[in-house]
Design an enzyme around this catalytic site. Structure first.
Site, PDB file in Angstrom:
ATOM      1  N   ASP A 191      59.960   5.795 -61.610  1.00 33.79           N
ATOM      2  CA  ASP A 191      59.319   4.572 -61.120  1.00 33.79           C
ATOM      3  C   ASP A 191      60.372   3.466 -61.093  1.00 33.79           C
ATOM      4  OD1 ASP A 191      57.125   6.235 -61.405  1.00 33.79           O
ATOM      5  OD2 ASP A 191      55.845   4.694 -62.296  1.00 33.79           O
TER       6      ASP A 191
ATOM      7  N   LYS B   1      53.981   1.406 -55.630  1.00 39.12           N
ATOM      8  CA  LYS B   1      53.290   1.060 -56.873  1.00 39.12           C
ATOM      9  C   LYS B   1      53.175  -0.454 -56.976  1.00 39.12           C
ATOM     10  CE  LYS B   1      54.004   1.437 -61.920  1.00 39.12           C
ATOM     11  NZ  LYS B   1      54.869   2.018 -62.971  1.00 39.12           N
TER      12      LYS B   1
ATOM     13  N   LYS C 269      50.120   4.046 -56.180  1.00 38.93           N
ATOM     14  CA  LYS C 269      49.912   3.976 -57.630  1.00 38.93           C
ATOM     15  C   LYS C 269      49.569   2.541 -58.008  1.00 38.93           C
ATOM     16  CE  LYS C 269      52.127   4.595 -62.160  1.00 38.93           C
ATOM     17  NZ  LYS C 269      53.285   5.136 -62.920  1.00 38.93           N
TER      18      LYS C 269
END
Length: 222
Positions: free
Chosen positions: A91, A153, A182
């Protein structure tokens, strides 16, 4: 939506700067028991988790976290080390200064560079929505799509705000068909989890999902 259907979309997360190995072990044991999608942990713990749990657990870690303004070379080094240590998912935080300077192509190229490094493994791109205008969010949807990352995300969880339903809807309108979503930051109830998944989130990053279901199970037993 069943408990298991929700939990298999959860990145069970612990990114506190003061997280101890005992804390991380607890996180991993919960992830194995509840069959979450992954654990999301600091890079410094990846190798130790891999050595302890092997293939029992899917390890996600963070890159350029939480502010994103380290150089692409530094982020690439983080990725390479995490790969060697056993991480499967990454991430990354975009360079928000580049976004604010309008250097969208530079952001796209950084994402592309890191995706090339991780190869078939999963790259999620944190755009920190609380810091961006709607125009900038749309530009980042395009950057993530063009760079062929796997996920966009919403948040680090360390900013001034977290995931919102409106941002998820904006993402869906502007990302490519191969980009998944996400949500992270501020997702703290079972109702929140159901709402974000219902809006199309394939993953949710949260530290509270397992505890929420444990509390629900305890309540149901009364």
């Amino acid at each position: 939506m069943t408990e298991s259907e929700i939990l298999r979309r959860i990145d069970h997360t612990l990114l506190k700067a003061v997280a101890t190995w005992e804390d991380i072990e607890k996180l991993c044991e919960e992830a194995i028991t509840y069959k979450t999608a992954s654990v999301c942990v600091p890079p410094s713990y990846v190798k130790r988790i891999h050595n302890r749990y092997g293939d029992k657990i899917n390890i996600c870690t963070v890159i350029g976290f939480p502010l994103g303004y380290s150089t692409t070379k530094a982020k690439l080094t983080e990725v390479e080390q995490a790969l060697a240590d056993g991480a499967n998912e990454f991430d990354m935080v975009i360079n928000l200064t580049d976004v604010k300077n309008g250097n969208y192509d530079k952001v796209t190229e950084e994402i592309r560079t890191l995706k090339k490094a991780v190869g078939p493994k999963v790259l999620k791109v944190i755009i920190e929505t609380c810091c961006l205008t709607e125009q900038e969010k749309i530009a980042m949807c395009k950057a993530v799509t063009e760079a062929e990352a796997d996920f966009i995300k919403t948040s680090t969880g360390f900013g001034t705000g977290g995931a919102t339903i409106n941002d998820i809807r904006l993402f869906k309108q502007n990302i490519g068909k191969n980009v998944r979503i996400k949500a992270a930051g501020g997702v703290r109830s079972i109702e929140d989890l159901e709402a974000f998944i219902g809006e199309g989130c394939d993953r949710i990053g949260t530290s509270s999902a397992v505890q929420l279901f444990r509390s629900q199970e305890a309540w149901d037993e009364k």
